[in-house]
Design a protein around this motif. Structure first.
Motif, PDB file in Angstrom:
ATOM      1  N   HIS A 150      27.070  32.608  -2.443  1.00  0.00           N
ATOM      2  CA  HIS A 150      28.179  31.833  -2.999  1.00  0.00           C
ATOM      3  C   HIS A 150      29.241  31.651  -1.928  1.00  0.00           C
ATOM      4  CE1 HIS A 150      26.723  31.898  -7.127  1.00  0.00           C
ATOM      5  NE2 HIS A 150      26.384  33.150  -6.930  1.00  0.00           N
ATOM      6  N   HIS A 198      20.508  24.982   3.647  1.00  0.00           N
ATOM      7  CA  HIS A 198      20.666  26.287   3.003  1.00  0.00           C
ATOM      8  C   HIS A 198      20.608  27.450   3.987  1.00  0.00           C
ATOM      9  CE1 HIS A 198      20.594  25.144  -1.272  1.00  0.00           C
ATOM     10  NE2 HIS A 198      19.959  24.081  -0.798  1.00  0.00           N
ATOM     11  N   LEU A 240      21.092  34.553  -3.395  1.00  0.00           N
ATOM     12  CA  LEU A 240      21.949  33.407  -3.671  1.00  0.00           C
ATOM     13  C   LEU A 240      23.325  33.648  -3.062  1.00  0.00           C
ATOM     14  CD1 LEU A 240      22.450  30.699  -5.087  1.00  0.00           C
ATOM     15  CD2 LEU A 240      22.994  31.998  -7.167  1.00  0.00           C
ATOM     16  N   MET A 260      27.031  22.426  -6.007  1.00  0.00           N
ATOM     17  CA  MET A 260      25.746  22.762  -6.637  1.00  0.00           C
ATOM     18  C   MET A 260      25.957  23.202  -8.086  1.00  0.00           C
ATOM     19  SD  MET A 260      23.267  24.735  -3.957  1.00  0.00           S
ATOM     20  CE  MET A 260      21.731  24.457  -4.836  1.00  0.00           C
ATOM     21  N   ALA A 292      24.491  28.351  -2.057  1.00  0.00           N
ATOM     22  CA  ALA A 292      25.064  27.499  -3.104  1.00  0.00           C
ATOM     23  C   ALA A 292      26.316  26.815  -2.570  1.00  0.00           C
ATOM     24  CB  ALA A 292      25.399  28.325  -4.338  1.00  0.00           C
ATOM     25  N   ASP A 302      20.825  22.672 -10.146  1.00  0.00           N
ATOM     26  CA  ASP A 302      20.445  22.544  -8.736  1.00  0.00           C
ATOM     27  C   ASP A 302      19.914  23.872  -8.196  1.00  0.00           C
ATOM     28  OD1 ASP A 302      21.377  19.895  -8.701  1.00  0.00           O
ATOM     29  OD2 ASP A 302      23.349  20.476  -7.917  1.00  0.00           O
ATOM     30  N   ILE A 303      20.579  24.958  -8.561  1.00  0.00           N
ATOM     31  CA  ILE A 303      20.165  26.289  -8.100  1.00  0.00           C
ATOM     32  C   ILE A 303      18.806  26.648  -8.685  1.00  0.00           C
ATOM     33  CG2 ILE A 303      20.724  28.755  -8.201  1.00  0.00           C
ATOM     34  CD1 ILE A 303      23.727  27.837  -8.021  1.00  0.00           C
TER      35      ILE A 303
END
Length: 107
Positions: free
Chosen positions: A49, A80, A47, A19, A15, A23-24
Motif C-alpha cells: 500500500h 508493480h 500487497l 487501484m 497497489a 483491480d487488486i
C-alpha cells in the motif's frame, strides 16, 4: 508414484492510489494463472500500500531470506515493482540467492 514439486513463487502487488479492490483481485488472479501456466506453486502474495511502502516488499525479502526454496517473485505488470523498478528489485533479491523476477502480463 513419484511426485513432482513445483518451484515456489511469491507474488508482489503494488497497489496504486487509483487501484480498486476489484483491480487488486484481478491482479491476484493473474498471478495465480501465470504461476499455474509456468508450472510454479504460488505462495504468499504481498500487497504493498502506498502509505506503508516498502513494508510489504521488506516482508517479501524476509520470506526469501528464511525460505531457500523461493525460486521467483511474480508481479502482475512492470508497474508493480518497488521504487527503482526491475533493476532495483533484482538487485535486492540477488543478495539472497538466485530468485527470478517475472512479469505476469505485459502492458
Amino acid at each position: 508414484m513419484e511426485t513432482c514439486t513445483r518451484p515456489l513463487a511469491l507474488g508482489y502487488i503494488r497497489a496504486g492510489v487509483l487501484m480498486t479492490a476489484d483491480d487488486i483481485s484481478a491482479a491476484r488472479v493473474s498471478l495465480a494463472a501465470f504461476a499455474l501456466a509456468e508450472g510454479l506453486a504460488l505462495g504468499t502474495v504481498y500487497l504493498e500500500h502506498p502509505h506503508t511502502a516498502p513494508a510489504a516488499f521488506e516482508a517479501l525479502l524476509d520470506e526469501v531470506r528464511s525460505d531457500n526454496d523461493v525460486w521467483a517473485v511474480l508481479v502482475p505488470t512492470a508497474d508493480h515493482q518497488p521504487d527503482g523498478g526491475l533493476p532495483a528489485m533484482r538487485s535486492r533479491l540477488e543478495h539472497h540467492g538466485t530468485v527470478h523476477v517475472m512479469v505476469a502480463a505485459h502492458p
